[in-house]
Design an enzyme around this catalytic site. Sequence first.
Site, mmCIF file in Angstrom:
data_model
loop_
_atom_site.group_PDB
_atom_site.id
_atom_site.type_symbol
_atom_site.label_atom_id
_atom_site.label_comp_id
_atom_site.label_asym_id
_atom_site.label_seq_id
_atom_site.Cartn_x
_atom_site.Cartn_y
_atom_site.Cartn_z
ATOM 1 N N CYS A 3 11.253 32.656 -17.415
ATOM 2 C CA CYS A 3 12.182 32.693 -16.288
ATOM 3 C C CYS A 3 11.381 33.052 -15.047
ATOM 4 O O CYS A 3 10.792 34.137 -14.972
ATOM 5 C CB CYS A 3 13.279 33.724 -16.552
ATOM 6 S SG CYS A 3 14.459 33.919 -15.199
ATOM 7 N N CYS A 55 19.887 38.856 -17.210
ATOM 8 C CA CYS A 55 20.426 38.077 -16.092
ATOM 9 C C CYS A 55 21.037 38.976 -15.029
ATOM 10 O O CYS A 55 21.866 39.835 -15.332
ATOM 11 C CB CYS A 55 21.477 37.107 -16.634
ATOM 12 S SG CYS A 55 22.224 36.066 -15.374
ATOM 13 N N CYS A 84 16.327 37.737 -2.171
ATOM 14 C CA CYS A 84 17.266 36.617 -2.112
ATOM 15 C C CYS A 84 18.228 36.827 -0.949
ATOM 16 O O CYS A 84 18.634 37.961 -0.668
ATOM 17 C CB CYS A 84 18.050 36.498 -3.423
ATOM 18 S SG CYS A 84 19.139 35.050 -3.492
ATOM 19 N N CYS A 143 24.900 37.651 -3.393
ATOM 20 C CA CYS A 143 25.849 37.681 -4.508
ATOM 21 C C CYS A 143 26.075 39.136 -4.925
ATOM 22 O O CYS A 143 25.119 39.881 -5.166
ATOM 23 C CB CYS A 143 25.317 36.870 -5.684
ATOM 24 S SG CYS A 143 25.076 35.117 -5.276
ATOM 25 N N CYS A 175 24.509 40.770 -8.384
ATOM 26 C CA CYS A 175 23.089 40.549 -8.677
ATOM 27 C C CYS A 175 22.211 41.594 -8.000
ATOM 28 O O CYS A 175 22.329 41.836 -6.792
ATOM 29 C CB CYS A 175 22.686 39.146 -8.212
ATOM 30 S SG CYS A 175 20.958 38.746 -8.533
ATOM 31 N N GLU A 184 9.301 39.379 -9.981
ATOM 32 C CA GLU A 184 9.336 39.544 -11.425
ATOM 33 C C GLU A 184 9.528 38.209 -12.128
ATOM 34 O O GLU A 184 10.230 37.321 -11.626
ATOM 35 C CB GLU A 184 10.460 40.509 -11.821
ATOM 36 C CG GLU A 184 10.157 41.938 -11.424
ATOM 37 C CD GLU A 184 11.278 42.913 -11.748
ATOM 38 O OE1 GLU A 184 10.970 44.102 -11.946
ATOM 39 O OE2 GLU A 184 12.451 42.492 -11.805
#
Length: 364
Positions: free
Chosen positions: A106, A335, A113, A117, A120, A93
């Site tokens: 962005c 975010c 990933c 974290c 996220c 995305e």
Amino acid sequence: MNATTALVGMSIEEMERWAEENGQPAYRGRQLYQWIYRRGAVDFSEMTNLPKAWRQELSKTASLSVLKVAAERVSPDGTTKYLMELQDGEQIESVLIPDGSRLTLCVSSQVGCGQKCSFCATALLGLRRNMTAGEILGQALEASRRVGRDSLTNMVFMGMGEPLANYKNLMTALRVLSHPEGFALGARKITVSTSGLAPAIRRFAREKLKAGLALSLNATTDETRNDLIPSNRRYTIANVLAACLEWIKASKRRLTIEYAMIRDVNDTAEDAYRLRQLLRDIPSKVNLIPFNPIPGSSYVRPRASSVLKFQRIMLDGGIGATVRKTKGQDIEAACGQLRASTEGSTQKRARSRREKKGYASAGR
């Protein structure tokens, strides 16, 4: 020539060499580079200063596209989220964020990933693979084709993935994006975000690029940061900030501190005073980001009063602190919310993997 040659992702030096290897003078490679990145050509027939015979040959043996927009969602606040499909069927995305005269893209740097974290949504996917330089650049090219070549004013590497964990491809993309004959976006208009990979930050400092650096800090004690960002067990707060200080000295730029605020986790006045102390000798500015909810998470968005109190403590200590205005939350584009999800996307990825890897690019 290789029938599957992907030109998007090549540096200017690589494109000049490639032209020579295929019977053309080096300057033809430079012209090709300009057409792809600076002018955003979508078809070889547009490249009128290249020999017609070579243009015809290129149309059969090379590609100008490495991804395509599979879906697009627009928020009432103007934020646009693109679901982009890569040639192996994976999806990522990218988000276009308007803010007054600024239009920021962005971009993602990895499929998924691997940093794990806990706050996220992308982390829930795990790391599927690194994106190529061409796939990173393809996001900028696709977005600019939709909004206008010169409309993009800023770019942030804050999408899916840890940019510094895909170091080589990131550097290639940064140099093309900032090259005056390439995408020609000033390096100072580009920011790379990191969860704090200290060795890579030190390496980045030696690159002598003018791109900005944003550290996703999110905690003021190692104990809390270990829970939020597992890599902190290897690279502690002190270690990461020391690496960032090397970057500051090399780049002569201020560091951006990204601080995702989570209720009763890292949003107390004590946290604010500790953060102020941590940053006392580090030229920086703080971006306070109220946590954006993600499915399955027990974390809660902070109270508005806590955010304002935190900001006031920072400002009273002489440290610039702004509160990021949440945009695109209704389309899961804020975010921490990116996860390459859309209705039917999981089934589509599964179907793509059963099919032959890769597909012929039709350009646009």
